[in-house]
Design an enzyme around this catalytic site. Structure first.
Site, mmCIF file in Angstrom:
data_model
loop_
_atom_site.group_PDB
_atom_site.id
_atom_site.type_symbol
_atom_site.label_atom_id
_atom_site.label_comp_id
_atom_site.label_asym_id
_atom_site.label_seq_id
_atom_site.Cartn_x
_atom_site.Cartn_y
_atom_site.Cartn_z
ATOM 1 C CG ASP A 19 -1.763 1.235 1.293
ATOM 2 O OD1 ASP A 19 -2.647 1.360 0.447
ATOM 3 O OD2 ASP A 19 -1.528 2.075 2.186
ATOM 4 C CG ASP B 253 -2.148 1.864 7.639
ATOM 5 O OD1 ASP B 253 -2.907 0.880 7.676
ATOM 6 O OD2 ASP B 253 -2.548 3.012 7.394
ATOM 7 C CG ASP C 143 -3.668 -0.842 4.171
ATOM 8 O OD1 ASP C 143 -4.456 -0.443 3.309
ATOM 9 O OD2 ASP C 143 -2.614 -0.260 4.451
#
Length: 716
Positions: free
Chosen positions: A416, A611, A615
């Site tokens: 991400d 994180d 997520d």
């Protein structure tokens, strides 16, 4: 604590298991516990502990204890004795060792030099007896306990083998014939040496948790009713105010109320550069206050601190089992009875061939001794204990042993973007326009709280640009801001806002904006006096070392993807800078799980790096979820592996450590099992002296532990 109180207060028990001597013991205790209704247990031979999860219908602790006792073992609620328990075991084996070796060698010398002499035969008997019944007492006792429950373990093999040699020698002492007192004594000496080395190595293997907990402060300076009081750190309560002087360790996790200082967080994050802390910032216990006085409010104490959570996670991981270990446990559980059968068959066949008790005895004893499955039982827990402990020291927290097996097959890593590859904070990267461009833009944006406005203002301050006073400031939500500076109206925002306000955008300004947008940056315009005179570009900047981390992942044979909610242009601009293979752009948070599923449907084994908060679902869906964070913000519950610290290279370290630890487990199991398979036939055919078998068996366990301890040198 009474049994009733214990059962009412916990749904998980950590137990010390007493009496285990090999992997088959651990398998037997685990099977016994798991047979009880509502009980889910995992027994770790290396640590001598059982982690027991209890459902509502689980029996009382006393019932569990009795079930284990009926199998010849005992359990108690875990008592944290620190290093003393390990030292006690080490000292006990050392005492037996100091008896076994001098007497064992003396027995061998007498037997070799003067076996035909009556005095020498009786001297060998006198020398070997203390070795057999003092140094060898743990094996005899363990075998007797197993015999009462019609079971067997490695103690059984050692006891039966050495007692057979000793008893035959006593019988032959008066009737004539060769004696094997030296064989029994030296076998016990070698095995006692192996046990002593094991005790030392196992103590070293589990030092990581102890060292972690020792990092914490012992006392706290508490401010109560206007006074400073020194109290034990365990006495600090939530909400208390604590003062920390320069050079002191922070006693608890907290929030800074007063003061400013640099804090060394290397023990948590692995980052060597101290972090500046001021009012409102979060701080973690066991970190070191460098150069200022901090007054903090305790927000986490005791077992809730980041340090305690890390230690607990490591302990849980060390007690878990990989699927490969479950197979080893099943093998160890049936191995001893099979070996005893082979030894009996060996003795029978040799007796039928040669007609001599002596000819039957020697190879049978060699089979019993060489086959002890201690190394098999240590193979996985020893490597797991060292590997997860080392991981904790470098900021990689592995949740369970099963994750080690999954990680070795990972071929796709998905990052991400925000907070993993990038800082997650907008920074001013480019300013185009006249000399006053940044001064005008920063003056207007000083009144806004928008992230882009904050980036322009901070960029101006970093460059030493004076910030003027604006009157008539007005923020236009989602579009920009306007205000009057030195009598002229200044507008900073989207192009559409400037055009609606009658401000013309020159071709040169428009082209510069297009160039910056092509680089994936976010662009806003600044205009006054009827003309757009400035372009400001902001971007979420890359973390230091992100490109190197991606290159290292490629070297591990993985494809690297980036998932982002940004448009494709912005995403691909970041990807080009770090060497990302492919970009999954314009992915909304709720769609991240579907993207992971789509990759898995293509046959990929996916590691998701995020994180650990927004997520979370994607981390759970991935084959390997890696949460990356800093300090106390680690998302332990959302991931399989948690990285303490914000460095993207931690992902590389996590995968390397997982693969290295699993490879060590596989090496240990191959050595332990292959060793037995290869050596038993040699012993059965009379090609392996029992003394050599004893030495080889003892050192096989030590070699497994030594191989595992190599993980302590892992650098990341």
């Amino acid at each position: 604590m009474s049994d009733t109180e214990l059962r009412e207060r916990v749904d998980e028990l950590r137990l010390d298991v007493l009496g285990m001597t090999c992997g088959s013991c651990a398998a037997r205790v685990e099977k016994t516990l798991n047979k009880q209704p509502g009980v889910h247990a995992s027994v770790n031979f290396a640590t001598g502990e059982a982690l027991v999860h209890l459902d509502e219908d689980a029996p009382a602790f006393d019932a569990l204890k009795e079930a284990v006792r009926q199998r010849g073992y005992d359990v108690r609620v875990h008592v944290d004795e620190g290093e003393e328990a390990a030292r006690r075991e080490e000292r006990a084996w050392l005492r037996r060792l100091l008896i076994a070796w001098p007497l064992g060698i003396a027995t061998m010398v007498v037997s070799l030099l003067a076996m035909d002499e009556t005095w020498a035969r009786w001297t060998a008997f006198v020398l070997a007896t203390p070795v057999q019944f003092y140094s060898g007492w743990p094996f005899l006792k363990g075998a007797a306990i197993r015999a009462r429950t019609f079971s067997a373990n490695m103690d059984t093999l050692i006891a039966v083998g050495t007692l057979a040699a000793y008893a035959y020698s006593v019988w032959a002492l008066t009737r004539g014939g060769d004696l094997y007192f030296d064989t029994a004594a030296v076998i016990i000496a070698f095995i006692a040496l192996g046990r002593w080395l094991e005790a030392r190595a196992k103590g070293r293997a589990s030092e990581a948790i102890k060292r972690l907990l020792e990092l914490g402060a012992k006392d706290a300076r508490v401010l109560r009713n206007g006074k400073e009081l020194n109290v034990p750190v365990d006495a600090v309560k939530l909400g208390w105010t604590v003062k920390v002087l320069p050079g002191e360790k922070l006693p608890v996790d907290g929030r800074v109320l007063e003061g400013a200082s640099a804090v060394d967080e290397s023990m948590l994050t692995g980052e060597s550069v101290p972090v500046e802390k001021g009012p409102g910032d979060e701080v973690a216990g066991a970190t070191v206050n460098i150069d200022g006085v901090l007054v903090i409010e305790a927000t986490r104490v005791g077992e809730d601190t980041a340090l305690a959570q890390i230690a607990r996670l490591v302990a849980e991981a060390q007690g878990s089992k990989a699927p490969i270990q479950r197979l080893a446990d099943r093998v160890a559980g049936v191995f001893v009875p099979i070996v005893m059968g082979i030894a009996a068959l060996t003795a029978l066949l040799w007796y039928l061939v040669d007609g001599s008790v002596e000819s039957a005895l020697v190879p049978a004893v060699a089979v019993l001794i060489i086959a002890c499955p201690c190394a098999l039982g240590l193979a996985t827990p020893a490597a797991l204990t060292v590997g997860t402990g080392r991981g904790a020291q470098i900021g990689v927290l592995i949740r369970s042993a099963e994750i080690l097996e999954r990680s070795k097959d990972v071929n796709t890593v998905v990052f991400d973007k925000t907070g993993t590859l990038t800082e997650g904070r907008m920074r001013l990267t480019d300013v185009f326009g006249c000399a006053e461009a940044l001064e005008h833009g920063a003056a207007v944006e000083a009144g806004s709280e928008h992230p882009i406005a904050r980036a322009i203002l901070e960029g101006a301050r970093e460059r030493g640009v004076p910030i003027g006073d604006v009157t008539g400031f007005r923020s236009i939500a989602g579009r920009g801001a306007r205000g009057t500076l030195d009598g002229a109206e200044v507008i900073v925002g989207r192009r559409s806002l400037l055009e609606e306000s009658g401000i013309r955008v020159p071709l040169s300004v428009e082209r510069e904006a297009e160039r910056l947008e092509a680089e994936g940056k976010t662009v806003v315009f600044g205009g006054w006096d009827g003309v757009a005179q400035a372009v400001y570009a902001v971007a979420d900047t890359l973390k230091e070392g992100a490109a190197e981390a991606v290159a290292d992942l490629h070297a591990l044979g993985t494809e690297v993807l980036m998932m982002t909610g940004d448009n494709r242009t912005a995403g691909e601009a970041i990807a080009r800078q770090v060497g990302i293979d492919r970009v999954l752009a314009e992915v909304h948070p709720e769609d991240k799980v579907e993207e992971i599923r789509r990759l898995q449907a293509q046959g990929r084994v996916v590691a998701m790096v995020g994180d650990g908060v927004n997520d979370g679902p994607a981390l759970a869906q991935a084959d390997l979820g890696i949460a990356i964070g800093t300090g106390t913000d680690v998302a332990i519950e959302a991931s399989d592996i948690t990285l303490i610290g914000g460095d993207a290279h931690g992902v590389v370290s996590a995968i390397r450590l997982s693969r290295r630890t699993f490879r060590t487990i596989a090496e240990n199991l191959f050595w332990a099992f292959g060793y037995n398979v290869a050596a038993i036939p040699l012993a059965a055919f009379g090609l392996l002296n029992p003394v050599i078998a004893g030495a080889a068996m003892a050192f096989s366990s030590v070699s497994v532990l030594a191989n595992s301890l190599r993980l302590r040198r892992f650098k990341g």
